[in-house]
Structures are given as C-alpha cells and as structure tokens.
Design an enzyme around this catalytic site. Structure first.
Site, PDB file in Angstrom:
ATOM      1  N   ARG A   1       0.842  -1.215   0.000  1.00 10.82           N
ATOM      2  CA  ARG A   1       0.000   0.000   0.000  1.00 10.82           C
ATOM      3  C   ARG A   1       0.876   1.265   0.000  1.00 10.82           C
ATOM      4  NH1 ARG A   1      -2.978  -3.685  -0.716  1.00 10.82           N
ATOM      5  NH2 ARG A   1      -5.073  -3.975   0.117  1.00 10.82           N
TER       6      ARG A   1
ATOM      7  N   SER B   1     -10.336  -0.685   3.592  1.00 11.40           N
ATOM      8  CA  SER B   1      -9.605  -0.931   4.841  1.00 11.40           C
ATOM      9  C   SER B   1      -9.115   0.408   5.377  1.00 11.40           C
ATOM     10  CB  SER B   1      -8.384  -1.817   4.592  1.00 11.40           C
ATOM     11  OG  SER B   1      -8.774  -3.064   4.107  1.00 11.40           O
TER      12      SER B   1
ATOM     13  N   GLU C   1      -4.736   3.938   6.435  1.00  9.50           N
ATOM     14  CA  GLU C   1      -4.462   3.776   5.005  1.00  9.50           C
ATOM     15  C   GLU C   1      -4.906   4.994   4.189  1.00  9.50           C
ATOM     16  OE1 GLU C   1      -5.740   1.174   1.639  1.00  9.50           O
ATOM     17  OE2 GLU C   1      -5.454  -0.369   3.156  1.00  9.50           O
TER      18      GLU C   1
END
Ligand code: EPU
Length: 350
Positions: free
Chosen positions: A164, A246, A346
C-alpha cells in the site's frame, strides 16, 4: 479551462462526507492540465489531486484547487506471444477497466475486481487483493510534473512500490530527493498481462469457493465472479454505505513480538512474510478489542469487517471527517493498549 467555484465534494468521496471545494477543475486531457499549469495563477503547492475519492477522509472544506482527474480511454497497446500490454486513462473506473479487460479476453487483473476508485489512483497506494497487487501487473505510467507541466513516464522500478505504498505517497524533502507526492499527476497507466494466464488461487476465501463449487480449474471470469461475491459478502458497497475500504494497514511485527502476542492471544491471525517478519491481520486485532459494529456519532465500525470504518449517517446527515478520525484514534489507542501495536491509517486525511 473552467474552474468551478464552491463545489460540493460529497458525491466525489466514497465515505460520502459533506465538504466543499473552494475551486475545482476537471482534468479531461493532458492538454487541459498543461494549460492550467501554464496559467499565471497556478501554484503547484496549492492543489489536491482527486481520483475516485475512495481512499480519502475529508475533515473540512478544501481551500486548495481540487484537480478532479477525468482522463478517459482504454486500449490494447501491444500483443506479443508473451502477453498483452493494456493502457487506461487515469480517470477510468478501476473495476470497469478490470471487467473490460476480461471481456476482451485479456485476463490477469481479476483478483483485483471491485476495488473502488480510478485507474490513476491504483499505483499511488499499490492496490491489492486476494493474492495479487498492482505491482504484479504494472508495466509503466505517464504523469505530468505539476511544477513545470512536463510529461514524463515511469517504469515499475521507479515507482517505489511497497505494501500500500509508492513514490507518490512520499513528500519530497526540501531540496529534492525521493518522493513525488504533490509533484506529479498520473495521467495514464499501462499493465502487462502475461501469457499463458495462470489463476492465483492461494487465498483462503478462494480455496473455499473452489471447494464449494467443485471447480478446481476456474476460468478468469469465474475467478472474477468469485472475487465479486467474496467482496460483496464482507465489504460494504460505497454506493449503499459510505466507506474508504480498509482503514488501517495490516501491521508487520518481528517473530519475537508475534510470539509475545500469541502467548497472550493464541488465536491472533498472522502470516509469515518472505523477509522473516510477520504480518498481523489488523481487522482481527480491532475485532478482538470489541470494536466490530460500534458507532461514534455517525461514524462506525462495519459489522462484517472490523478493518472498515463506515458512514452510518444518511446523505443529509452524513458522518463528519472529525467523527471518523475520533473513532480511528480511539481504535488505535485500544489496539495499542492491548497489543502494543500502532495501527497506521491507510486513507489520505485532508
Ligand atoms: N478478521 C477478523 N475480524 C474482522 C476482520 C478480519 O477476525 O473483523 C480476520 C479474518 O477472519 C481473516 C483476517 O482477519 O482471518 C484477514 O481478513 P481479510 O481476509 O478480510 O483481509 P484483510 O487483511 O482484513 C486485506 C486488504 C484488503 C483486501 C483483503 C483481501 C489491507 C489493509 N486490506 O484485508 O484490501 O481486500 O486483504 O486480499 O491490506 C483495502 O486495502 O482497502 C482492502 C479492502
């Protein structure tokens, strides 16, 4: 080019948070962007690049000039006996693009079906799901330097892909150095889809689908359909319940730290990584702290996946970015107090 004033951003972020942009420009082509950059009022340090708004928490109105990337176009660049090179404009919907490649007979992206957002945002956080990450299929991208208006291209090795993570998430230090956040706008992305196609089926949820259906050699379309069904069963559809996927990254710990946690919580979900570290399931940690289904104001924790924070308000009374961040901080505190692990968000918080 038209710069719209006082624009509602609620339709442009998947959380459905109500905020306004003082100024918003829709970027439909490289030429439009170049013209904007060459305008005397242009300030490269005063823009916010917006793709599908699926990884974004807005905590207030945006004073910066919002660049809404709407560059379209999908094409096969090249086919060889080794694979297909496919290109898409940054403003294309990621999921529509994945579905299109499959109908064209170019498989390889099916495990990443239904990920919300645009093609242009996909390299920024190196999206990934069910055993495949963007970097596994990425070929190259075109971008434009927001300070000079110069176009440039990057290959995979220049994108700094990590879990990520990419060069596009890092702000370059004063004086220059690694990082392109705020410096570049991605305009087109190319993917390499190798032949012969081989399904990626190692993920537990996919093994379950194979057992349920008795299909051990699925087609790419079959895998696509399974992924869509798996995601629909456990992740909220942003069109129904606002969310940004998420909310935290899965944290990595040392084997010693993991052994310590297992000593106290034998059921902790953990995966050994090739580099010897251990990845923990953040959703499990949050769930273990009792957060699943909880609500703070109009922000809540999804009841089928504790890693996803959701908007429990409606279009007229949505959650605020402040409520989301208050909830996120409370979750971070309780996970830290119980497991000694700091969860890292995130989404981009603006
Ligand atoms: N779990 C719980 N309780 C929960 C949530 C999860 O016990 O409330 C457990 C699950 O039972 C499972 C483990 O935690 O054993 C992992 O859960 P899951 O398989 O749902 O995957 P994840 O690690 O939570 C990651 C990605 C997702 C991606 C899936 C599938 C991150 C931060 N998230 O989630 O990506 O779709 O794997 O590959 O890496 C996203 O980034 O926005 C995203 C949705």
């Amino acid at each position: 080019m038209l710069v719209e004033k006082n624009v509602a951003l609620q339709p442009f972020n998947t959380f459905g948070i109500a905020a306004r942009a003082a100024r918003l420009a829709r970027i439909r082509s490289e030429l439009e962007l170049e013209a904007l950059i060459r305008h005397p009022d242009w300030r490269a340090d005063d823009v916010l690049v917006l793709g599908g708004g699926s990884n974004l928490v807005l905590t207030g109105d945006v004073k910066r000039l919002v660049l809404k990337v709407e560059i379209l176009g999908r094409r096969l660049v090249q086919e060889t006996d080794k694979g297909y090179l496919v290109e898409a404009g940054a403003g294309e919907s990621w999921h529509q693009f994945v579905a299109w490649t499959l109908t064209q007979g170019w498989p390889g992206l099916e495990n990443m079906a239904l990920i919300p957002g645009t093609v242009g945002a996909s390299p920024v956080q190196n999206i990934g799901a069910y055993g495949v990450e963007l970097q596994d299929r990425f070929h190259s991208l075109d971008a434009m330097d927001l300070e000079t208006g110069a176009p440039f291209s990057l290959e995979a090795a220049q994108c700094g892909f990590g879990y990520r993570d990419s060069v596009f998430k890092h702000v370059p230090p004063a004086g220059g150095g690694y990082g392109l956040a705020g410096r570049a706008l991605i305009t087109r992305v190319r993917f390499w889809l190798p032949k012969p196609w081989r399904p990626v089926l190692g993920y537990l949820d996919l093994e379950r689908k194979m057992a349920e259906t008795g299909i051990s050699v699925p087609t790419a379309q079959q895998v696509f359909d399974w992924i869509c069904a798996i995601r629909r069963a456990k992740l909220p559809d942003p069109a129904q319940i606002g969310n940004a996927g998420s909310f935290f990254k899965n944290p990595t710990v040392t084997p010693e730290q993991c052994a310590d946690i297992i000593g106290r919580d034998p059921k902790v979900v953990h995966y050994p990584m090739p580099d010897g570290s251990i990845k923990l399931a953040a959703g499990w940690l949050i769930d273990a702290c009792g957060w699943k289904g909880k609500t703070v104001g109009h922000a809540g924790v999804y009841d089928k996946q504790a890693l996803v924070l959701v908007n429990r308000g409606d279009a007229e009374h949505p959650c605020t970015g402040g409520e989301v961040m208050t909830l996120a901080r409370a979750i971070q505190t309780s996970v830290y107090e119980r497991f000694g692990i700091r969860l890292e968000p995130e989404p981009v918080v603006v």
